[in-house]
Scaffold this active site. Structure first.
Site, PDB file in Angstrom:
ATOM      1  N   SER A  42       4.835  -4.963  -8.016  1.00 48.00           N
ATOM      2  CA  SER A  42       4.592  -6.195  -7.263  1.00 48.00           C
ATOM      3  C   SER A  42       3.830  -7.230  -8.081  1.00 48.00           C
ATOM      4  CB  SER A  42       3.823  -5.889  -5.974  1.00 48.00           C
ATOM      5  OG  SER A  42       4.611  -5.137  -5.081  1.00 48.00           O
TER       6      SER A  42
ATOM      7  N   CYS B  50       5.444  -3.974   2.757  1.00 49.08           N
ATOM      8  CA  CYS B  50       5.160  -5.197   2.001  1.00 49.08           C
ATOM      9  C   CYS B  50       6.400  -6.084   1.878  1.00 49.08           C
ATOM     10  CB  CYS B  50       4.556  -4.836   0.647  1.00 49.08           C
ATOM     11  SG  CYS B  50       3.570  -6.170  -0.059  1.00 49.08           S
TER      12      CYS B  50
ATOM     13  N   HIS C 232      -0.168  -1.646   1.931  1.00 49.44           N
ATOM     14  CA  HIS C 232       0.356  -0.487   1.211  1.00 49.44           C
ATOM     15  C   HIS C 232      -0.182   0.805   1.812  1.00 49.44           C
ATOM     16  CE1 HIS C 232       2.324  -2.510  -2.283  1.00 49.44           C
ATOM     17  NE2 HIS C 232       1.591  -3.503  -1.807  1.00 49.44           N
TER      18      HIS C 232
ATOM     19  N   GLU D 138       0.671   3.634   0.998  1.00 45.89           N
ATOM     20  CA  GLU D 138       0.556   4.643  -0.061  1.00 45.89           C
ATOM     21  C   GLU D 138      -0.700   4.443  -0.909  1.00 45.89           C
ATOM     22  OE1 GLU D 138       2.106   1.117  -2.106  1.00 45.89           O
ATOM     23  OE2 GLU D 138       2.501   2.047  -0.168  1.00 45.89           O
TER      24      GLU D 138
END
Length: 367
Positions: A47, A257, A341, A343
């Protein structure tokens, strides 16, 4: 002593420091990240493609670089700007210094600059294009910025996506393909920790390129679909939006996202650019159903316009910093998405439960 280097912003401001990493020039959108740790994950987060990253924490590199904390196959940032670069890291997993890692990857950095001053300027004026150089004058660097394409006009997703499908390898202890759900992850800038978490929950995961058609995705016989994070302006990704439209209602979908933004646009929603984005491991988000606040890891420069949503999509979570949309769900279909996020990497692990919620959708076909 390292050679002198400059960070030049498009508004004409100049920050002098010292070069480290590769002896090269950098150009990109200059953004800041407020995480206190996780610089290796930042560097390899897709990103950040096309961006020069400025960590606000003053000491970077103090625990070195290891072979476990990569979030993609290479460094993704265009350049790295730090207050102090630690030349002697101390950690049992450390294999090389930050300088060595940047140099081997051809990525330039600059240290010895006032990163607080840079952050204050970006918060006040908004993110802007910039350049790192050790062989140009400020005037020459500004001219290079003026001649170069703007971040918002480039499709970085095609640059970071995998070129061909691949299956993420499971640890042997988790390898039981007969009982595993098969999740297909559409790679718009996929982070490895998404794959690690899904496999740790017993899934088999196949990653596919961002240009894969809906028909080819469904031919893989997935039980569920994950739309990954990724860089850049979602308004440039109509080819992905059209794919998502064809997948809606066919399989359970989770968007993270950029994937969250693609789902919104597939239902007719619009997105807009934030002044300086959300980038860090300390962003508070409120779940509107439970009222609970979660601390989240974020990295995005665009957000969904809540007023534009339709087709059964409703806002499920909002940012407690600025009220922007942080989560969506569908009233009737097995679809959920988050702007942050789940994760982490780097960031708090509070939100891994969302992968479990996604797998509950996969089991039952509903949220």
């Amino acid at each position: 002593m390292s050679s002198r280097a400059l960070l030049v912003l498009e508004d004409g401001s100049v920050y002098e420091g010292y070069a480290f990493g590769a002896e090269a020039r950098a150009y990109g959108e200059v953004v800041f990240n407020t995480s206190m740790t996780g610089y290796q994950e930042m560097l390899t987060d897709p990103s950040y493609a096309g961006q020069i990253v400025v960590p606000t924490y003053p000491l970077i590199g103090n625990y070195g670089i290891n072979s476990e904390d990569y979030e993609s196959r290479r460094i993704q940032v265009s350049g790295f700007v730090v207050r102090e670069d630690c030349e002697t890291p101390s950690h049992l997993k450390s294999e090389r210094t930050l300088h060595e890692y940047l140099a081997a990857s051809g990525i330039p950095g600059i240290y010895g600059v006032d990163t607080r001053a840079i952050t204050r300027r970006l918060r006040s004026a908004g993110v802007m294009m910039g350049a790192i150089s050790s062989d140009e004058s400020p005037t020459e660097a500004r001219e290079r910025i003026r001649r170069s394409p703007r971040y918002d006009n480039i499709d970085f997703v095609r640059q970071v996506s995998t070129e061909s499908p691949y299956q993420w390898e499971k640890p042997l202890a988790l390898a039981d393909p007969a009982s595993a759900y098969h999740i297909v992850a559409v790679d718009g800038g996929l982070k490895y920790n998404i794959l690690r978490i899904l496999t740790s929950l017993g899934c088999t995961v196949t990653a596919v390129p961002c240009t894969t058609s809906a028909e080819d995705i469904l031919a893989l016989n997935p039980d569920g679909l994950l739309l990954s994070p990724g860089p850049g302006d979602p308004a440039l990704l109509d080819y992905m939006v059209q794919t998502v439209k064809k997948l809606v209602g066919v399989k359970p979908i989770m968007g993270i996202c950029l994937g969250h933004q693609l789902i919104a646009r597939a239902f007719g929603g619009t997105t807009f650019k934030l002044k300086f984005g959300h980038r860090g491991a300390n962003h508070p988000v409120r779940d509107l159903e439970t009222g609970r606040a979660h601390i989240t890891a974020q990295n995005h420069g665009y957000a969904v316009d809540a007023a534009s949503l339709g087709g059964g999509l409703v806002v499920s979570q909002i940012s407690l910093n600025d009220g922007t949309v942080e989560g969506l769900r569908h009233r009737d279909l097995p679809i959920l998405s988050i702007q942050y996020h789940s994760e982490a990497s780097p960031g708090p692990r509070d939100n891994v439960y969302l992968f479990e919620r996604f797998l509950e959708m996969v089991r039952g076909g509903q949220i």
